[in-house]
Design a protein around this motif. Structure first.
Motif, PDB file in Angstrom:
ATOM      1  N   GLU A  30     -11.843  16.834   7.448  1.00  0.00           N
ATOM      2  CA  GLU A  30     -12.794  17.213   6.394  1.00  0.00           C
ATOM      3  C   GLU A  30     -14.074  16.396   6.506  1.00  0.00           C
ATOM      4  OE1 GLU A  30     -13.089  19.512   3.899  1.00  0.00           O
ATOM      5  OE2 GLU A  30     -11.449  20.446   5.001  1.00  0.00           O
ATOM      6  N   TYR A  31     -13.937  15.101   6.758  1.00  0.00           N
ATOM      7  CA  TYR A  31     -15.100  14.238   6.897  1.00  0.00           C
ATOM      8  C   TYR A  31     -15.963  14.704   8.067  1.00  0.00           C
ATOM      9  CZ  TYR A  31     -17.989  10.227   7.938  1.00  0.00           C
ATOM     10  OH  TYR A  31     -19.058   9.432   8.223  1.00  0.00           O
ATOM     11  N   ARG A  32     -15.330  15.010   9.188  1.00  0.00           N
ATOM     12  CA  ARG A  32     -16.074  15.467  10.365  1.00  0.00           C
ATOM     13  C   ARG A  32     -16.810  16.780  10.081  1.00  0.00           C
ATOM     14  NH1 ARG A  32     -11.518  13.932  14.731  1.00  0.00           N
ATOM     15  NH2 ARG A  32     -12.228  11.811  15.140  1.00  0.00           N
ATOM     16  N   LYS A  33     -16.144  17.691   9.393  1.00  0.00           N
ATOM     17  CA  LYS A  33     -16.778  18.966   9.052  1.00  0.00           C
ATOM     18  C   LYS A  33     -17.992  18.748   8.155  1.00  0.00           C
ATOM     19  CE  LYS A  33     -12.628  21.807   9.420  1.00  0.00           C
ATOM     20  NZ  LYS A  33     -11.607  22.547   8.670  1.00  0.00           N
ATOM     21  N   ARG A  34     -17.859  17.863   7.171  1.00  0.00           N
ATOM     22  CA  ARG A  34     -18.976  17.578   6.267  1.00  0.00           C
ATOM     23  C   ARG A  34     -20.126  16.909   7.014  1.00  0.00           C
ATOM     24  NH1 ARG A  34     -16.067  15.437   0.705  1.00  0.00           N
ATOM     25  NH2 ARG A  34     -14.904  17.355   0.317  1.00  0.00           N
ATOM     26  N   SER A  40     -26.321  19.622  10.648  1.00  0.00           N
ATOM     27  CA  SER A  40     -26.861  20.963  10.857  1.00  0.00           C
ATOM     28  C   SER A  40     -27.947  21.272   9.829  1.00  0.00           C
ATOM     29  CB  SER A  40     -25.738  21.989  10.773  1.00  0.00           C
ATOM     30  OG  SER A  40     -26.241  23.289  10.894  1.00  0.00           O
ATOM     31  N   ALA A  41     -27.707  20.908   8.585  1.00  0.00           N
ATOM     32  CA  ALA A  41     -28.700  21.139   7.530  1.00  0.00           C
ATOM     33  C   ALA A  41     -29.963  20.324   7.791  1.00  0.00           C
ATOM     34  CB  ALA A  41     -28.111  20.783   6.169  1.00  0.00           C
ATOM     35  N   GLU A  42     -29.781  19.091   8.235  1.00  0.00           N
ATOM     36  CA  GLU A  42     -30.931  18.253   8.533  1.00  0.00           C
ATOM     37  C   GLU A  42     -31.750  18.841   9.689  1.00  0.00           C
ATOM     38  OE1 GLU A  42     -32.041  13.637   9.701  1.00  0.00           O
ATOM     39  OE2 GLU A  42     -29.945  14.247   9.603  1.00  0.00           O
TER      40      GLU A  42
END
Length: 79
Positions: A30-34, A40-42
């Motif tokens: 989960e941490y890696r996905k976040r 990606s957003a940045e």
């Protein structure tokens, strides 16, 4: 000599660790996905900003006005 209570406690420890291992792996996933989503957003924001700068520079060039200098661009990016 180890008491029965101590022996049971020693046996329970590996079982507890074995039960916690999948939960830890899931939390790491989960941490890696976040983290990937945040990167990606940045990157998307950076790409959008670069496009806006290019569009603005083109608009200035069309109007025969000054272009954004490297120093000004650095200042704009720091804001």
């Amino acid at each position: 000599m180890v008491s029965a209570y101590g022996y049971d406690a020693l046996q329970a420890q590996p079982n507890k660790e074995r039960d916690l291992r999948p939960k830890g792996a899931q939390a790491l996933d989960e941490y890696r996905k976040r983290a990937e989503a945040a990167l990606s957003a940045e990157q998307s924001d950076n790409d959008r900003m670069e496009q806006q700068i290019a569009d603005y520079e083109a608009k200035l060039a069309d109007a025969n006005r000054c272009r954004i200098t490297p120093g000004l661009r650095e200042w704009l990016q720091s804001k």
